[in-house]
Write a protein that holds these residues in place. Structure first.
Motif, short mmCIF file in Angstrom:
data_model
loop_
_atom_site.label_atom_id
_atom_site.label_comp_id
_atom_site.label_asym_id
_atom_site.label_seq_id
_atom_site.Cartn_x
_atom_site.Cartn_y
_atom_site.Cartn_z
N LEU A 1 32.28 39.32 32.30
CA LEU A 1 32.54 37.98 32.80
C LEU A 1 34.03 37.72 33.01
O LEU A 1 34.39 36.73 33.63
CB LEU A 1 31.98 36.94 31.82
N ALA A 2 34.86 38.60 32.49
CA ALA A 2 36.30 38.36 32.59
C ALA A 2 36.96 39.20 33.68
O ALA A 2 38.15 39.08 33.92
CB ALA A 2 36.97 38.64 31.24
N MET A 3 36.17 40.06 34.32
CA MET A 3 36.78 40.97 35.28
C MET A 3 36.81 40.34 36.66
O MET A 3 35.82 39.74 37.09
CB MET A 3 35.95 42.25 35.30
N ALA A 4 37.91 40.47 37.36
CA ALA A 4 37.96 39.99 38.74
C ALA A 4 37.14 40.95 39.59
O ALA A 4 37.34 42.17 39.54
CB ALA A 4 39.40 39.94 39.23
N LEU B 1 42.10 40.62 33.38
CA LEU B 1 40.98 40.86 32.47
C LEU B 1 41.30 40.37 31.07
O LEU B 1 40.52 39.64 30.44
CB LEU B 1 40.66 42.36 32.44
N PHE C 1 37.00 41.68 42.73
CA PHE C 1 37.69 42.54 43.70
C PHE C 1 38.41 43.69 43.02
O PHE C 1 38.50 44.79 43.53
CB PHE C 1 38.67 41.72 44.56
N TRP C 2 38.87 43.43 41.80
CA TRP C 2 39.56 44.49 41.06
C TRP C 2 38.60 45.57 40.63
O TRP C 2 38.86 46.76 40.76
CB TRP C 2 40.28 43.88 39.85
N LEU D 1 40.40 33.33 37.33
CA LEU D 1 39.69 34.29 38.19
C LEU D 1 39.65 33.81 39.65
O LEU D 1 39.90 34.59 40.57
CB LEU D 1 38.25 34.47 37.70
N VAL E 1 41.64 36.37 30.89
CA VAL E 1 40.37 35.67 31.02
C VAL E 1 39.50 35.92 29.80
O VAL E 1 38.86 35.02 29.26
CB VAL E 1 39.64 36.10 32.31
N ASN F 1 37.80 33.26 27.17
CA ASN F 1 36.35 33.25 26.89
C ASN F 1 36.08 33.43 25.41
O ASN F 1 35.23 32.74 24.84
CB ASN F 1 35.65 34.35 27.68
#
Lengths: 337, 333, 286
Positions: free
Chosen positions: B142-145, C254, B147-148, C209, C257, C261
């Protein structure tokens, strides 16, 4: 003696149950001994928290994971339920030889499935025609089970049964749901039904009907019933014998007449006196229910008992039989006339 | 019958919602900019070009008139022309819809196929190593972009290991369009070579889009399971000796999935949104690349139409989710 | 302070707090921490696309600028965008949700319908449309995020207000003649504050994000601003060789964010002990 000829269907000997909780180990049942005869209705009476539901769950083998049961034996029909293979218990005992009527018929049904689905799910696994370990649901058995269910639902006086089976639980009244629960408890043709406060969630007017129905069916089918209740009136309505529990200890067992007329246990006396009646205003029993993590030694009722003496604090009383079939565990039993 | 009434009620709400959406888009495109014609014409346009555009698009009319014209056009399926290609935008969007839908549906299916069982098992074995692993993956997912992650997977599997195609949806033209879904069309035509190729191209974009969806589904399924596990009906069935597997996978799962289902609409929206950036990375010829190309060319009308179009898809998805939910949960009927 | 101690006991919350503290530290002291602070604006073409190691801890970019230094300055931008945009969204969304939830009339319906319309498009899509109109600049990104983000708070606060509206303490306040404003501000708001705080914490991560995605699409602040999303976009033409160029900003996103969370999850446990983790995910966003 050959086991099936035994007059006792269930015999519990010195069974203790403890729960591991955050505040320590709670000793919820303390060396309970109890026998239940074939075809009899036994009431398990006590205040809430006295362990009657835990005892019911222990017999069913459905204790929560943080609970531990030990003791000499729970002999049911010649088998020891404490040492039985859990898989065998799930397949052959639970829901088959011993069935269950829950306290709250509102939440015991899964709200997302029809009543018919849940009844036939039960019969799929617990029909009297099912072979041990059978996995599928052959059509012939399915048809027979359907007839069986219709007949019993008619017997518990449910109206418009085919339509009822297609309904969802929330579309059915509380009284009807409890009739369904009783029918489901009897469908597997068990030898013992454990009813845990079966009428607590219902209106008073419906209570009596349900109790009468339960008694009729049990007598008619020769099924034993172990009924837990905190309501002495309920016990009086349908029980043959009554066992009183207090803080995890079983203290007195007596036939229903003797229990109400001449109890030998001071606690029972106080319970009966606390019933509201014409001349008695409502009154309770002085003191609080003890903490089960650190229970009082000896007889657990001693802090609240009017007859208390030093020996009550020092040791658990032995079982005595002041009258035939009347058992009591008390150092200072009341005189039985 | 009550289900029908619910569907009818929801359908009645769609026109006002769409109207509101058009109002927002119109405000963004016509009211916020001090001179929309200048924005549309681009930075380097001459004054006469701007004037021509102003007249051509009716930007010299009063705003309410412009808005009503806009609503009427969109209602008749006319989203105007692209300022860059001069092609009708609605046609382009429809032509690109299957590519995005194919990708989103693959990602959704994958996410459900992985997420639901994982959530169930994590709930059944709370605080086991598996549960902890699932939590780490969920938090990271849930924290990953998006596009990355896409670039990372492309770098690893396509560029370094050469296992998957770097970009595109197929080599060459793709199968003759029947549904526009390459995989489905290939199956219908019996063209297995094309099917294999289409699938190979799908792997990485699907994985990228599926990861955050898996994370959401696992979370909600696990939470839902744990919530219902303590229900009385589970105890009743356990006390009646119904097999554990049966209770879990039939009775518990249905109850747990209702909570997950409320998220499916949101997840689908996220998939479409994620497609905007993920498609760009993989040169996937769908709505996302269309939107990004339009952004690059400052193709104003195309971007606004894309917004409306996505909104319509999103509203329809939510309608379907609501219907599915009502069918699963008899209490709501 | 009891809540704060409970928060610190939670392992993931501690981790989140550390990451965020680290981010704030980097942002505040970027000028001191960065080995080449001037690389935000200047370039050294001879040193372009150097791999990690040596004086360029995380390598250099296409202009020869130190990626690590740019990341540190990017942290400032990230915090600024996330905090300002989320604050605006909270300031718009919370009052709307309170009013709609407190009254049960046409105005409530209207307010909720309006927020539903905003929620009818994925947030990033609407943000793209707005940012596209307004042009690439940091304040436009913030505006686009605020406009598209407030309905989440409106929805949440509406639902929570509805659920406490008929509680005894609210009825009592109304009965003794407190004005609606007073009831909302002094009675309802404090009782729903914990969900708002949790949602806002997680929302900060979400904003980062979306902001990064806008940057990646070229809708963020223009170069040479060290925006993390744009840095990833720039790296693409140098792949697969300059992998560090793409990897470093992505890891930064990463971590940050994830930090928000984790902190949000921990806050939920600490502020609302009734809801243990995993049994309540109402407040989860996208």
């Amino acid at each position: 003696m050959i086991a099936p000829m035994d007059a006792d269907l269930l015999s519990i000997r010195d069974v203790s149950v403890s729960f591991t909780t955050e505040s320590g180990t709670a000793h919820v049942l303390d060396e309970i001994s109890l026998t239940l005869r074939r075809g009899e209705i036994m009431g398990l009476v006590g205040e809430s928290g006295c362990g009657k539901t835990t005892l019911a769950r222990t017999i069913l083998g459905a204790l929560p994971p943080n609970a531990r049961a030990r003791g000499t034996a729970i002999t049911f029909d010649g088998r020891d339920l404490l040492t039985i293979d859990p898989r065998e218990a799930a397949d052959q005992i639970r829901g088959r030889a011993i069935t269950f009527v829950p306290q709250d018929p509102f939440s015991a049904f899964n709200p997302l499935f029809t009543i018919g689905d849940q009844i036939f799910e039960l019969l799929r696994w617990k029909s009297p025609d099912r072979e041990a370990g059978e996995r599928g649901y052959p059509r012939t058995r399915r048809r027979a089970d359907h007839e069986r269910a219709l007949a019993l639902l008619r017997r518990v006086q449910l109206p418009d049964i085919e339509r009822l089976l297609r309904k969802y639980p929330h579309e059915v009244s509380g009284g009807q749901r409890q009739r369904l629960m009783i029918a489901m408890a009897l469908l597997p043709e068990p030898r013992l039904v454990i009813a845990d406060e079966p009428t607590t969630a219902l209106d008073v007017t419906i209570q009596a009907q349900i109790l009468r129905l339960l008694r009729e069916l049990a007598v008619e089918r020769g099924v034993s019933v172990l009924l837990t209740t905190h309501d002495l009136g309920v016990a009086w309505e349908i029980c043959d014998r009554v066992t009183v529990m207090y803080a995890g200890q079983a203290l007195e067992t007596a036939p229903i007449e003797a229990f109400f007329r001449a109890p030998a246990l001071p606690y029972t006396r106080l319970l009966l006196d606390s019933l509201p009646s014409g001349e008695n205003p409502l009154r309770g029993i002085a003191g609080d229910v003890p903490n089960l993590v650190n229970p009082p030694p000896g007889c657990r009722f001693h802090p609240r008992c009017p007859e208390v003496s030093d020996v009550c604090r020092a040791s658990r009383p032995p079982t005595s039989e002041p009258a035939p079939d009347h058992l009591v565990r008390c150092h200072h039993p009341l005189a039985v006339p | 019958m009550r289900l029908l009434a619910m569907v009818a009620r929801r359908c009645l709400w769609m026109p006002p919602t769409l109207f509101g959406l058009l109002l927002i888009v119109f405000t963004v495109s016509h009211v916020i900019p001090s001179d929309p014609a200048r924005v549309m014409a681009g930075e380097n346009a001459s004054a006469s070009q701007v004037a021509a555009i102003r007249h051509q698009y009716g930007l010299d009319l009063p705003l309410p008139v412009q808005f009503l014209r806009y609503v009427k056009d969109v209602a008749t399926g006319d989203m105007g022309k692209s300022l860059f290609t001069q092609r009708p935008v609605a046609e382009d969007l429809l032509a690109r819809l299957p590519a995005t839908m194919e990708l989103a549906l693959f990602a959704m299916s994958l996410a459900i196929a992985i997420g639901v069982p994982l959530g169930v098992v994590a709930a059944l074995r709370r605080n086991s190593w598996l549960d902890h692993l699932v939590r780490v993956v969920t938090v990271a997912g849930l924290a990953m972009a998006a596009f990355w992650l896409a670039i990372l997977l492309q770098l690893l599997f396509s560029m370094w290991m050469g296992l998957t195609p770097v970009r595109g949806r197929i080599n060459g033209w793709g199968p003759d369009p029947i549904t526009g879904f390459f995989t489905l069309d290939a199956v219908l035509l019996g063209d297995w070579e094309t099917l294999g190729q289409a699938l190979r191209h799908l792997i990485l974009p699907t994985l990228t889009l599926a990861l955050p969806a898996v994370a959401t589904i696992v979370r909600f399924t696990r939470a839902g399971m744990i919530n219902v596990m303590s229900s009385n009906f589970v105890f009743y069935q356990t006390a009646m000796g119904i097999p554990r597997r049966r209770i879990v996978w039939k009775y518990l799962l249905r109850a747990a999935l209702i909570g997950t289902l409320t998220q499916i609409g949101l997840i689908f929206g996220n998939l479409i949104a994620g497609a905007v950036v993920v498609e760009t990375v993989f040169d996937w010829p769908g709505l996302g690349t269309f939107a990004v190309n339009s952004i690059l060319h400052s193709d104003y009308n195309a971007v606004m139409s894309f917004t409306v179009f996505t909104g319509v898809i999103f509203i329809l998805t939510n309608l379907m989710v609501d219907i599915a939910q009502t069918m699963l949960d008899p209490r709501g009927r | 302070m009891n809540g704060f101690r409970r928060l610190l006991r939670d392992r993931s919350a501690r981790l989140g707090l550390i990451v965020i503290a680290g981010l704030v530290f980097c942002a505040v002291f970027a000028g001191v921490l960065a080995p080449f602070p001037e690389d935000v604006n200047t370039y050294h073409l001879p040193r372009r696309l150097l791999g990690p190691g040596g004086i360029n801890f995380l390598g250099t970019d296409r202009m020869g600028a130190d990626i690590f230094s740019r990341l540190l300055f990017g942290a400032r931008l990230t915090i600024l965008t996330a905090v300002v945009a989320t604050t605006f969204a909270v300031l718009i969304g919370v009052p709307i949700g309170l009013i709609a939830g407190y009254y049960n009339n046409r105005l409530s319906d209207l307010l909720m319908r309006v927020s539903d319309v905003f929620l009818a498009v994925p947030q990033i899509v609407l943000a793209i449309a707005i940012a596209q109109t307004l042009g690439p600049a940091i304040h436009n990104v913030i505006l686009a995020l605020s406009i598209t983000y407030w309905p989440f708070w409106a929805r949440l606060v509406y639902a929570e207000t509805r659920s406490v509206r008929n509680e005894v303490f609210v009825e009592a306040a109304v009965a003794i003649g407190a004005s609606p404003l007073r009831v909302m501000a002094l009675h309802i708001l404090p009782s729903i504050a914990s969900s708002v705080i949790v949602r806002t914490t997680i929302g900060l991560g979400g904003t980062i994000l979306v902001a990064a995605a806008l940057g990646f699409l070229g809708l963020g602040p223009p170069p040479p601003t060290p925006e993390w999303g744009r840095m990833i976009a720039e790296s693409r033409e140098f792949l697969p060789q300059a992998w560090w160029y793409a990897a470093a900003p992505g890891v930064a996103i990463l971590l940050v964010v994830m930090g928000f969370n984790l902190l949000g999850d921990g806050l939920r446990d600490a502020l609302d002990p009734r809801l243990s983790r995993g049994t309540d995910d109402r407040t989860d966003g996208r």
